[in-house]
Design a protein around this motif. Structure first.
Motif, PDB file in Angstrom:
ATOM      1  N   ARG A 281      79.882 -72.266  51.070  1.00 46.84           N
ATOM      2  CA  ARG A 281      79.932 -71.475  49.925  1.00 46.84           C
ATOM      3  C   ARG A 281      78.559 -71.279  49.290  1.00 46.84           C
ATOM      4  O   ARG A 281      78.066 -70.013  49.099  1.00 46.84           O
ATOM      5  CB  ARG A 281      80.424 -72.276  48.733  1.00 46.84           C
ATOM      6  CG  ARG A 281      82.063 -71.804  48.577  1.00 46.84           C
ATOM      7  CD  ARG A 281      82.608 -72.681  47.227  1.00 46.84           C
ATOM      8  NE  ARG A 281      82.199 -72.097  46.188  1.00 46.84           N
ATOM      9  CZ  ARG A 281      81.852 -72.516  45.057  1.00 46.84           C
ATOM     10  NH1 ARG A 281      81.843 -74.055  44.984  1.00 46.84           N
ATOM     11  NH2 ARG A 281      81.686 -72.074  43.909  1.00 46.84           N
ATOM     12  N   ARG A 282      77.598 -72.255  49.653  1.00 43.79           N
ATOM     13  CA  ARG A 282      76.134 -72.174  49.337  1.00 43.79           C
ATOM     14  C   ARG A 282      75.637 -70.960  49.866  1.00 43.79           C
ATOM     15  O   ARG A 282      74.764 -70.102  49.461  1.00 43.79           O
ATOM     16  CB  ARG A 282      75.525 -73.347  49.497  1.00 43.79           C
ATOM     17  CG  ARG A 282      74.073 -73.667  48.969  1.00 43.79           C
ATOM     18  CD  ARG A 282      72.885 -73.417  49.909  1.00 43.79           C
ATOM     19  NE  ARG A 282      72.871 -74.040  51.089  1.00 43.79           N
ATOM     20  CZ  ARG A 282      72.259 -74.923  51.488  1.00 43.79           C
ATOM     21  NH1 ARG A 282      71.821 -75.691  50.643  1.00 43.79           N
ATOM     22  NH2 ARG A 282      72.456 -75.576  52.802  1.00 43.79           N
ATOM     23  N   ILE A 285      76.498 -67.747  48.965  1.00 47.04           N
ATOM     24  CA  ILE A 285      76.215 -67.168  47.527  1.00 47.04           C
ATOM     25  C   ILE A 285      74.557 -66.629  47.969  1.00 47.04           C
ATOM     26  O   ILE A 285      74.263 -65.490  47.411  1.00 47.04           O
ATOM     27  CB  ILE A 285      76.103 -68.349  46.703  1.00 47.04           C
ATOM     28  CG1 ILE A 285      77.517 -68.764  46.364  1.00 47.04           C
ATOM     29  CG2 ILE A 285      75.225 -67.813  45.552  1.00 47.04           C
ATOM     30  CD1 ILE A 285      77.712 -70.074  45.632  1.00 47.04           C
ATOM     31  N   MET A 286      73.817 -67.424  48.792  1.00 52.08           N
ATOM     32  CA  MET A 286      72.746 -67.049  49.207  1.00 52.08           C
ATOM     33  C   MET A 286      72.678 -65.492  49.835  1.00 52.08           C
ATOM     34  O   MET A 286      71.671 -64.935  49.653  1.00 52.08           O
ATOM     35  CB  MET A 286      72.110 -67.887  50.032  1.00 52.08           C
ATOM     36  CG  MET A 286      71.517 -69.418  49.338  1.00 52.08           C
ATOM     37  SD  MET A 286      70.767 -70.443  50.629  1.00 52.08           S
ATOM     38  CE  MET A 286      69.185 -69.588  51.209  1.00 52.08           C
ATOM     39  N   ALA A 287      73.537 -65.290  50.945  1.00 53.12           N
ATOM     40  CA  ALA A 287      73.743 -64.069  51.258  1.00 53.12           C
ATOM     41  C   ALA A 287      73.839 -62.990  50.437  1.00 53.12           C
ATOM     42  O   ALA A 287      73.325 -61.975  50.594  1.00 53.12           O
ATOM     43  CB  ALA A 287      74.548 -64.194  52.379  1.00 53.12           C
ATOM     44  N   ALA A 288      74.718 -63.254  49.385  1.00 53.94           N
ATOM     45  CA  ALA A 288      75.099 -62.290  48.404  1.00 53.94           C
ATOM     46  C   ALA A 288      73.920 -62.052  47.345  1.00 53.94           C
ATOM     47  O   ALA A 288      73.644 -60.864  47.064  1.00 53.94           O
ATOM     48  CB  ALA A 288      76.196 -62.784  47.495  1.00 53.94           C
ATOM     49  N   MET A 289      73.282 -63.075  47.328  1.00 56.32           N
ATOM     50  CA  MET A 289      71.961 -62.909  46.345  1.00 56.32           C
ATOM     51  C   MET A 289      71.011 -61.969  47.223  1.00 56.32           C
ATOM     52  O   MET A 289      70.265 -60.994  46.506  1.00 56.32           O
ATOM     53  CB  MET A 289      71.337 -64.245  46.102  1.00 56.32           C
ATOM     54  CG  MET A 289      72.162 -65.073  45.142  1.00 56.32           C
ATOM     55  SD  MET A 289      72.269 -64.437  43.458  1.00 56.32           S
ATOM     56  CE  MET A 289      70.550 -65.092  42.871  1.00 56.32           C
ATOM     57  N   LEU A 290      70.975 -62.089  48.276  1.00 48.04           N
ATOM     58  CA  LEU A 290      69.903 -61.321  49.267  1.00 48.04           C
ATOM     59  C   LEU A 290      70.426 -60.003  49.278  1.00 48.04           C
ATOM     60  O   LEU A 290      69.447 -58.995  49.330  1.00 48.04           O
ATOM     61  CB  LEU A 290      69.670 -61.914  50.476  1.00 48.04           C
ATOM     62  CG  LEU A 290      68.564 -61.426  51.606  1.00 48.04           C
ATOM     63  CD1 LEU A 290      67.301 -61.746  50.829  1.00 48.04           C
ATOM     64  CD2 LEU A 290      68.595 -62.008  52.975  1.00 48.04           C
ATOM     65  N   GLU A 291      71.621 -59.664  49.093  1.00 42.52           N
ATOM     66  CA  GLU A 291      71.969 -58.188  49.235  1.00 42.52           C
ATOM     67  C   GLU A 291      71.861 -57.450  47.891  1.00 42.52           C
ATOM     68  O   GLU A 291      71.421 -56.477  47.625  1.00 42.52           O
ATOM     69  CB  GLU A 291      73.483 -58.384  49.540  1.00 42.52           C
ATOM     70  CG  GLU A 291      73.881 -58.126  50.921  1.00 42.52           C
ATOM     71  CD  GLU A 291      75.527 -57.980  51.099  1.00 42.52           C
ATOM     72  OE1 GLU A 291      75.973 -57.272  50.405  1.00 42.52           O
ATOM     73  OE2 GLU A 291      75.974 -58.521  52.030  1.00 42.52           O
ATOM     74  N   ASP A 292      71.654 -58.200  46.904  1.00 45.75           N
ATOM     75  CA  ASP A 292      71.129 -57.948  45.585  1.00 45.75           C
ATOM     76  C   ASP A 292      69.399 -57.852  45.597  1.00 45.75           C
ATOM     77  O   ASP A 292      68.977 -57.283  44.418  1.00 45.75           O
ATOM     78  CB  ASP A 292      71.533 -58.891  44.441  1.00 45.75           C
ATOM     79  CG  ASP A 292      72.941 -58.740  44.121  1.00 45.75           C
ATOM     80  OD1 ASP A 292      73.640 -57.761  44.277  1.00 45.75           O
ATOM     81  OD2 ASP A 292      73.761 -59.878  43.789  1.00 45.75           O
ATOM     82  N   ALA A 322      73.618 -80.116  51.347  1.00 50.03           N
ATOM     83  CA  ALA A 322      74.814 -78.963  51.446  1.00 50.03           C
ATOM     84  C   ALA A 322      74.855 -77.972  50.195  1.00 50.03           C
ATOM     85  O   ALA A 322      75.273 -76.824  50.311  1.00 50.03           O
ATOM     86  CB  ALA A 322      75.954 -79.460  51.776  1.00 50.03           C
ATOM     87  N   GLY A 323      74.380 -78.476  49.262  1.00 45.53           N
ATOM     88  CA  GLY A 323      74.366 -77.788  47.887  1.00 45.53           C
ATOM     89  C   GLY A 323      73.220 -77.120  47.003  1.00 45.53           C
ATOM     90  O   GLY A 323      73.573 -76.350  46.218  1.00 45.53           O
ATOM     91  N   VAL A 324      72.316 -77.718  47.610  1.00 46.60           N
ATOM     92  CA  VAL A 324      70.834 -76.747  46.583  1.00 46.60           C
ATOM     93  C   VAL A 324      70.600 -75.588  47.022  1.00 46.60           C
ATOM     94  O   VAL A 324      70.634 -75.452  48.205  1.00 46.60           O
ATOM     95  CB  VAL A 324      69.708 -78.154  46.580  1.00 46.60           C
ATOM     96  CG1 VAL A 324      68.636 -77.588  46.223  1.00 46.60           C
ATOM     97  CG2 VAL A 324      70.117 -79.220  46.058  1.00 46.60           C
TER      98      VAL A 324
END
Ligand SMILES: *Cc1c(COP(=O)(O)O)cnc(C)c1O
Length: 353
Positions: A281-282, A285-292, A322-324
């Motif tokens: 999940r982490r 989320i990082m990949a989706a942020m990068l797309e933004d 795993a989570g940070v």
């Protein structure tokens, strides 16, 4: 100052190195600061100055930037891996009692992301086991614990002056201590082990860990603006804390009330009870942020996940690993930008399954 340093005949060594050392020591209220080439050799110099080598053990956290473990291995000592506290993500003082043996010489807390480990508990446990305390304060320059600067509470503390750090010289580092004999030994080791009063005479095997005069001049100029730099970091920290308050399913790094942090980067834990789901999940989320168009960073890998360290799995180190996520933390971020980053972040957390 930098132009003056350029014009002067001093390239390496020279007056700005001493000026930087004095100014840094003064700002941190510590007796001695020794400037070196980077934050990694700062750790090595501190370990060698303490006389740590083969046969000695050093307690290091299992979740950390890797330099601490690397330098313990590099001087030939054996790292003993401590778990972190699940709230602060820093070395858990109770681990000292669990791990220390008669061969253990030091404990090396690493103050990550601007937070400071519980130095009260660490120094008293260390005392009970006759351990030196080496603080890696590379990410916690000018953070305070009970009013004292990170790096100045143990036997010796180290800092990085890398481009990403709070005070920078491009590459560079500092070692600080209240122990004048240790500082003297480190100055000799920094310069090939050469006696300071007898050129080309060596009583010990040394290294070249020097910082150049030019870099030191940059550091001096930065220190003159320290109050502005710290104010910017406080502003960014407060904006992030506000903006992340209502975001579900996350936990911010916890600072003890006794800690007055200088934020290095804002770090957030994506909560989950299952490690592999948490990591997946982490990463989504990082990949989706990068797309933004927003670059984020993961936490460090727990040392137990990487072959060279021979570290045992430690539950809290694995969970942080795993989570940070750390979010952009640079000084000219505006409130509007932080608002946008946090909006997108919370949106992706809700939608990342
Ligand atoms: C940056 C950093 C270092 C290493 O510093 P360099 O100057 O890059 O060698 C060591 N420890 C921690 C915790 C760091 O963040």
């Amino acid at each position: 100052m930098v132009v003056d340093a350029l014009r002067s005949a001093w390239i390496s060594g020279g007056p700005y190195v001493q000026r930087l050392e004095r100014a840094a020591a003064e700002r941190m209220q510590v007796a001695e600061a020794v400037a070196v080439a980077n934050g990694t050799v700062a750790l090595e110099l501190a370990l060698r100055g303490l006389g740590i080598g083969p046969g000695d053990e050093v307690i290091v956290p299992g979740f950390t930037f890797v330099a601490a473990a690397n330098m313990v291995l590099s001087v030939g000592a054996t790292p003993l891996y401590a778990d972190i506290d699940s709230h602060s993500w820093l070395l858990d003082p109770d681990e000292i009692d669990r791990l220390a043996t008669p061969r253990t010489k030091a404990v090396l807390p690493v103050h990550l992301y601007g937070n400071v480990a519980d130095m009260d508990a660490i120094t008293s446990c260390a005392k009970a086991h006759h351990l030196a305390v080496l603080e890696d304060a590379a990410e916690a320059a000018f953070s305070r614990f009970d009013g004292k600067c990170a790096g100045t509470m143990g036997s010796v503390g180290t800092f990085s002056l890398h481009a990403t750090k709070t005070i920078t010289t491009g590459e560079g580092g500092l070692v600080v201590t209240n122990d004048r004999d240790l500082a003297r030994r480190m100055r000799v080791l920094r310069d090939h082990g050469m006696r300071q009063d007898k050129r080309y005479w060596h009583d010990v095997v040394g290294y070249n860990f020097r910082l150049t005069n030019l870099q030191a001049a940059i550091g001096c100029a930065q220190l003159e603006h320290l109050d502005d730099i710290l104010a910017d970091r406080r502003r960014i920290h407060a904006l992030y804390r506000d903006a992340l308050q209502s975001c579900p399913g996350i936990r911010l790094q916890h600072f003890m009330d006794r800690v007055d942090p200088v934020l290095w980067v804002i770090a957030v834990l994506i909560e989950d009870t299952d490690l592999s789901r948490q990591r997946a999940r982490r990463d989504r989320i990082m990949a989706a942020m990068l797309e933004d168009g927003i670059e984020t960073r993961p936490g460090f890998y727990a040392l137990s996940l990487m072959a060279p360290y021979g570290a045992p799995d430690l539950p809290h180190a694995l969970a942080a690993s795993a989570g940070v996520i750390s979010l952009p933390t640079f000084l000219d971020l505006t409130g509007e930008q932080i608002g946008y980053i946090c909006d997108r972040f919370c949106h992706h957390i809700r939608n990342a399954g």
